[in-house]
Design an enzyme around this catalytic site. Sequence first.
Site, mmCIF file in Angstrom:
data_model
loop_
_atom_site.group_PDB
_atom_site.id
_atom_site.type_symbol
_atom_site.label_atom_id
_atom_site.label_comp_id
_atom_site.label_asym_id
_atom_site.label_seq_id
_atom_site.Cartn_x
_atom_site.Cartn_y
_atom_site.Cartn_z
ATOM 1 N N GLU A 443 14.908 6.468 74.309
ATOM 2 C CA GLU A 443 15.714 6.194 75.515
ATOM 3 C C GLU A 443 17.126 5.724 75.167
ATOM 4 O O GLU A 443 17.726 4.941 75.887
ATOM 5 C CB GLU A 443 15.013 5.189 76.435
ATOM 6 N N GLY A 444 17.647 6.207 74.068
ATOM 7 C CA GLY A 444 18.987 5.842 73.620
ATOM 8 C C GLY A 444 18.918 4.762 72.569
ATOM 9 O O GLY A 444 18.445 3.655 72.814
#
Length: 608
Positions: A443-444
Site C-alpha cells: 500500500e505504498g
Amino acid sequence: MPYVTPLQDFRFALKELAGLDEVLKLPGFEEVTPDLVDAILEENGRFVEQAVAPLNVPGDTQPPVWKDGRVTTTPGYAQGFKDYAAGGWQGLQHPAEWGGQGLPKLVAAAPGENIQAASLAFSLCPMLTDGVIEALLTVGSDAQRKQYVPQLIGGKWTGTMNLTEPQAGSDLAQVATRAVKQDDGSYRLTGQKIFITYGDHDLAENIIHLVLARTPDAPAGVKGISLFIVPKFLVQADGSLGKRNDVWCASLEHKLGIHGSPTAVLLYGSGKGEVGEGAIGYLVGEQNRGLEYMFIMMNAARYSVGQQGIGVSERAYQHALAYARDRVQGRAVEGSAGPVAIVRHPDVQRMLMTMKALTEAARAVSYVTAAAHDKGTHHPDPELRARNRAFYEYMVPIVKGYSTETAVEVASLGLQVHGGMGYIEETGAAQYYRDARILPIYEGTTAIQANDLVSRKTQRDGGATAHAAISAMRETLRAVEAEVTRASADEREGLRLLRDNLDSAIQAYEAGVAFILEQSPTNIRAVYSSSVPYLMLAGVVHGGWQMARAVLACRRHLAAGSSDPFHTSKLATGLFYAAHILPRALTLSAAVRAGVVADACGASLNIA
C-alpha cells in the site's frame, strides 16, 4: 498464547485522547451513544478472541492452496469469515442506507485494529472490501452502488484492488492492462496483475475486482488510466450470479509472512471463462480518472495498514510479556536467592516498555487521526471541517509509515525478549516479525508515504497544517509545565523529563518542517533525501504529544482518587516514552537537516 483485547487502552485512547464524546455529538451520529460504543467494543473483543485469533497460527502453518485456478483457504477461514459477516462487522463505518451501521470512523477504528491484531492475514480480506465499498460509494454510479455495495457490506461478496503489474510496481504510469469498449457499453479487459491480496478464495460467493486499465485511445502516463469493475461472476439484472468471467488466478505467491492471505497473480483475458476471451468490466466514473478514483481506496487502505502495524505490535508485545513472566533465567542484578523470571531484568523491562510505549503511542495517534476524519466530514462549521480534513490528510502517511516501521521494531524486540527461543518457529514470536515486515512495503512503501507527506501535505499548504499541530503541542507542553509545579517532590523528576524532552522534540519537529519548506524551491533532491527521516520525526513527536496528554489524563484520574492500576501503568508508559523514545526526535531532525549531505553522498552510488 491466547490474544486478549486491550479494552482498557481502547477506551482510554478513544475517550481521553481522541475525544469520543465530542465526535458522538456530530450530526449523523446522534443515535450512537457511549453505552453503544462500549457494547460494540465488548462484543468485538469476544468475537475476535473466540473466532479470529485462533486462526492466526493455522493461517501461518497451513497457507491457502492453489489448484487449477482455484484457491482453497486455510481451514477455518471460511467459517470465520461467515461469522464475521453475520456479526455485521463489515458494515461498521458504512452508511445505514446501504446496509451498514453508520458509525464514526473513530468507533470503527478499535474493532478494525482488533481483528488485525488477532489475525493479520485473515483481516486483509475485509480491509480491502472496505476500500472497494468506499470507492464505489464515492465515485460509482447509482446503479453500481445498488448492484454491488449491499452485497459487499453483507459479506456475501468481497473486493480487491488491482494496480500492480510485473513492469509497473509503484510507477503506475506503466500500467498496460487494456480495456476495449464493447457495443453494449461494457469493456473487455486483457492483461496481468500481480500481488493481488485475496485475488481468489473460497470465503464468499463472488469477488469484485477494481482494476486499473487503459483504453486504446488513452493518453500516455497516469492521465490515461481508467478504473473498472470486474466481477469474478457476472451479476445479472435480478442480482443473481451469472457466468464465470474471464479473470483467473494463475498462481499464488510464496511469501515471508502473512501466509494465510492468498496473494494472487490474476490473468485477465485468458479465454478460460464462460464469456469468451477478455474479462468483462464496467467503467467507474469517467475515463482517464482511474488513478484519482483508486486513491480513495488506497487512502482508506493506508490508514488500515497503519492499524495493522499497531495490531501486530500489540500481539507481539502480549506474546513477549507472557514469555518474560514465565521464563526463569538468571539472578536479579541486585541479588536474589535463586533464578528469577526474566521480566525482572532491567534490559528486558526496557525492551518490553519500548514495545508497549511504541504500540500505545501509535494507537493514540491513529485514533486522534480517525476523529479528525469524522470532524472533517460531519462538523457543521465549514472552517473546522476544512481544518480537520487537512489534519487527517496530513496524518494518514504518518499513521501508515510510522506505525508500520515501529511494528517491525516491536516485533524484532519481541524476538529479542525470547532470546534464542524467539528464533525458533514453535514459540510463535517469529511469525509476528515475518508478518510485520510486509507492512512498510505494501500500500505504498515508507518512502512513498514520506514523499506524499513532504510534497502534498507539507509543501502544498506552506506547512500550515504542520504548524497548527505544533501550536497544539505547545498547549500540551504548557499543561505539562503547570503539572510540574503541582507535583510532589518524588513525582517531579519524571514530569520534568517529560517537559524538557517534549519541548526539545517540538523544536526538532519545527526545525524539520522549516528545512522542508526552505529547501523545496531550490534543492528538491535534498528534500526527498530527508523525507523518511521527516516522516519518522513526525511520528515520534506526534506519539510523544499523545503520550504527554495521556500522562496528564492519568494524573487527573489519580488526583480524583482513582485506584485503577491501569492509570498508574499508563502514566509510567507515558513517562517511559518521554525518556526513551522522544529523544529520537533530535537525531531524526538532524538527519532531516542533513539532507543536502545525504543526497551528495548518495550520488557516490552512481560511480562504477
